[in-house]
Write a protein that holds these residues in place. Structure first.
Motif, PDB file in Angstrom:
ATOM      1  N   ARG A   1       0.895  -1.384  -0.014  1.00  0.00           N
ATOM      2  CA  ARG A   1      -0.020   0.142  -0.130  1.00  0.00           C
ATOM      3  C   ARG A   1       0.822   1.190  -0.092  1.00  0.00           C
ATOM      4  O   ARG A   1       0.641   2.291  -0.528  1.00  0.00           O
ATOM      5  CB  ARG A   1      -0.912  -0.088   1.257  1.00  0.00           C
TER       6      ARG A   1
ATOM      7  N   ASN B   1       2.214   1.913  -3.410  1.00  0.00           N
ATOM      8  CA  ASN B   1       1.075   2.118  -4.090  1.00  0.00           C
ATOM      9  C   ASN B   1       0.684   1.274  -5.305  1.00  0.00           C
ATOM     10  O   ASN B   1       0.369   1.517  -6.465  1.00  0.00           O
ATOM     11  CB  ASN B   1       1.277   3.639  -4.898  1.00  0.00           C
TER      12      ASN B   1
ATOM     13  N   LYS C   1      -2.114   1.789   9.009  1.00  0.00           N
ATOM     14  CA  LYS C   1      -2.140   2.567   7.997  1.00  0.00           C
ATOM     15  C   LYS C   1      -0.594   2.793   7.132  1.00  0.00           C
ATOM     16  O   LYS C   1      -0.351   3.096   6.053  1.00  0.00           O
ATOM     17  CB  LYS C   1      -2.520   4.140   8.361  1.00  0.00           C
TER      18      LYS C   1
ATOM     19  N   SER D   1     -13.129  -1.521   0.286  1.00  0.00           N
ATOM     20  CA  SER D   1     -13.053  -0.277   0.624  1.00  0.00           C
ATOM     21  C   SER D   1     -11.710   0.625  -0.009  1.00  0.00           C
ATOM     22  O   SER D   1     -10.842   0.073   0.363  1.00  0.00           O
ATOM     23  CB  SER D   1     -13.172  -0.234   2.208  1.00  0.00           C
ATOM     24  N   GLU D   2     -12.058   1.628  -0.488  1.00  0.00           N
ATOM     25  CA  GLU D   2     -11.087   2.595  -0.824  1.00  0.00           C
ATOM     26  C   GLU D   2     -10.202   3.062   0.288  1.00  0.00           C
ATOM     27  O   GLU D   2      -8.885   3.481   0.064  1.00  0.00           O
ATOM     28  CB  GLU D   2     -11.379   3.625  -1.903  1.00  0.00           C
ATOM     29  N   LYS D   3     -10.698   3.156   1.366  1.00  0.00           N
ATOM     30  CA  LYS D   3     -10.096   3.624   2.565  1.00  0.00           C
ATOM     31  C   LYS D   3      -8.894   2.843   3.219  1.00  0.00           C
ATOM     32  O   LYS D   3      -7.844   3.214   3.347  1.00  0.00           O
ATOM     33  CB  LYS D   3     -11.019   3.886   3.677  1.00  0.00           C
ATOM     34  N   VAL D   4      -9.095   1.574   2.776  1.00  0.00           N
ATOM     35  CA  VAL D   4      -8.274   0.583   3.328  1.00  0.00           C
ATOM     36  C   VAL D   4      -7.184   0.362   2.174  1.00  0.00           C
ATOM     37  O   VAL D   4      -6.055   0.220   2.419  1.00  0.00           O
ATOM     38  CB  VAL D   4      -8.890  -0.799   3.588  1.00  0.00           C
TER      39      VAL D   4
ATOM     40  N   PHE E   1      -6.070   2.286   0.005  1.00  0.00           N
ATOM     41  CA  PHE E   1      -5.089   3.545  -0.417  1.00  0.00           C
ATOM     42  C   PHE E   1      -4.991   4.062   1.054  1.00  0.00           C
ATOM     43  O   PHE E   1      -4.115   5.161   1.204  1.00  0.00           O
ATOM     44  CB  PHE E   1      -5.794   4.653  -1.066  1.00  0.00           C
ATOM     45  N   GLY E   2      -5.166   3.429   2.073  1.00  0.00           N
ATOM     46  CA  GLY E   2      -4.832   3.841   3.490  1.00  0.00           C
ATOM     47  C   GLY E   2      -5.217   5.325   3.765  1.00  0.00           C
ATOM     48  O   GLY E   2      -4.615   5.947   4.551  1.00  0.00           O
ATOM     49  N   LEU E   3      -6.548   5.594   3.461  1.00  0.00           N
ATOM     50  CA  LEU E   3      -7.216   6.740   3.758  1.00  0.00           C
ATOM     51  C   LEU E   3      -7.480   7.007   5.426  1.00  0.00           C
ATOM     52  O   LEU E   3      -7.761   6.077   5.955  1.00  0.00           O
ATOM     53  CB  LEU E   3      -8.249   7.148   2.988  1.00  0.00           C
TER      54      LEU E   3
END
Length: 378
Positions: free
Chosen positions: A199, A202, A289, A371-374, A376-378
């Motif tokens: 992550r 990228n 994260k 989930s995009e948060k997971v 991309f580590g948002l």
């Protein structure tokens, strides 16, 4: 589906093999632990079989030549210097007169019992003095025409039914703990690198942009980490197989060897544990994260299997532990190395629960990666 999983698995293994330092760091535990354990056992056995002479500062030693001679036969000699000053045996000045009259002569042990380094020496001196006192008491009774056995109304005999295998099993239980724990250590670096590491680079989002499902991705990563965990278990078993016979176990009255049959059983039993370790480490690493955050989290989470395995090594452990993951496998294997039959029911339930937890964690991880948060580590 399986073709994509194997393709992803090959990709994970190739990526892992490129970072040789990270791979070796995870396998150092499996390589070094058996050698370190054998070295410690050799030193311990040598100390038990041939204890060093104990220097003691003796005050009025000339008043009790027989006592001094007896202590010398036990390796406890009159000495001087800093080490001897920490343990003083003070013999009363009226020692010979009281011994001649058949009275109790006074000897005083002066030492700091709060000093952990001196506790073994203090106990050794006290034990020798008690043995000498018992011997003198028996001689006094004989001199008065009394059989010393009248003071022993009970004659207790101990028939030890322990076999050489069971005696060795008590020691090998410690080694067994290190073997089972190796599956958690060997694949940990790969689990962090293939999750939080990807992550940060990228590459995780790019990988998911291909026509693969999150389930396929999780299975491939799970298999890759499990493979490295099993590699660590194989290494520690092979090194133990050759290293443990070099320890002089015969001086303790038994022998220990890692047989091929036990190695095979260990691999079969260790596979569900390795899958649990892989799923747990991947789940925690994806929850973090950053790479460093994943390392911190896993350091704390690893105490859970560590505590289960250690608690299963003691008799004070509750019965429920034989049904739980890690501790159940640990207790089952300990029964085998003690020469007893393998508890199939307990092992089956513990292994089934282990696989169930691994499947739940893998399923939850597959949903998390949607989930995009997971991702991309948002």
């Amino acid at each position: 589906m399986m073709a994509k999983v194997f393709t992803l698995l090959r990709k994970e293994l190739v990526d892992a093999s490129r970072d040789k330092r990270s791979v070796l760091a995870g396998l150092y535990y499996a390589i070094g632990t058996p050698l370190l354990m054998c070295g410690l056992f050799i030193v311990l056995i040598n100390q038990l079989s041939s204890p060093e002479d104990l220097p003691v500062k003796m005050v009025n030693a000339d008043k009790a030549p027989d006592l001094v001679r007896y202590l010398g036969q036990q390796g406890i000699n009159s000495g001087s210097g800093e080490k001897a000053d920490k343990l003083v045996l003070q013999i009363s000045s009226d020692y010979p007169q009281k011994m001649a009259r058949g009275e109790s002569a006074e000897v005083t042990v002066i030492a700091d019992n709060s000093d952990e380094k001196m506790q073994d020496s203090i106990r050794r001196l006290q034990k020798a003095l008690q043995a000498y006192s018992a011997e003198m008491g028996s001689l006094r009774l004989i001199a008065r025409g009394i059989d010393p056995r009248v003071l022993q109304p009970l004659k207790v005999e101990m028939h030890d039914q322990a076999t050489p295998d069971s005696k060795g099993g008590m020691i090998l239980g410690i080694a067994l703990f290190t073997m089972l724990y190796s599956v958690f250590i060997s694949g940990m670096n790969l689990a962090i690198d293939t999750s939080a590491g990807e992550r940060e680079r990228n590459s995780l989002g790019l990988l998911l942009s291909h026509p693969v499902t999150t389930g396929q991705l999780v299975i491939s990563k799970l298999l890759a980490v499990t493979a490295f965990a099993m590699l660590g278990l194989i290494l520690i078993l092979l090194i133990s197989h050759f290293a443990y016979p070099l320890v002089p176990w015969a001086e303790l009255g038994f022998s220990i060897s890692i047989s091929p049959q036990f190695m095979l059983l260990m691999l079969v039993v260790g596979l569900p544990v390795a899958m649990l370790a892989a799923s747990l480490q991947l789940f925690v690493s994806f929850m973090a994260k950053t790479f460093k955050e994943a390392q911190s989290y896993l350091t704390m989470v690893m105490f859970i299997p560590l505590a289960l395995a250690m608690s299963a090594s003691y008799n004070i452990a509750p019965e429920v532990l034989k049904w739980l993951p890690v501790s159940g496998q640990q207790q089952a294997l300990m029964e085998v190395i003690k020469g007893k039959t393998l508890p199939w029911m307990e092992l089956a339930i513990a292994s089934g629960l282990t696989l169930l937890i691994a499947a739940v964690l893998a399923t939850a991880l597959a949903r998390m990666l949607r989930s995009e948060k997971v991702v991309f580590g948002l």
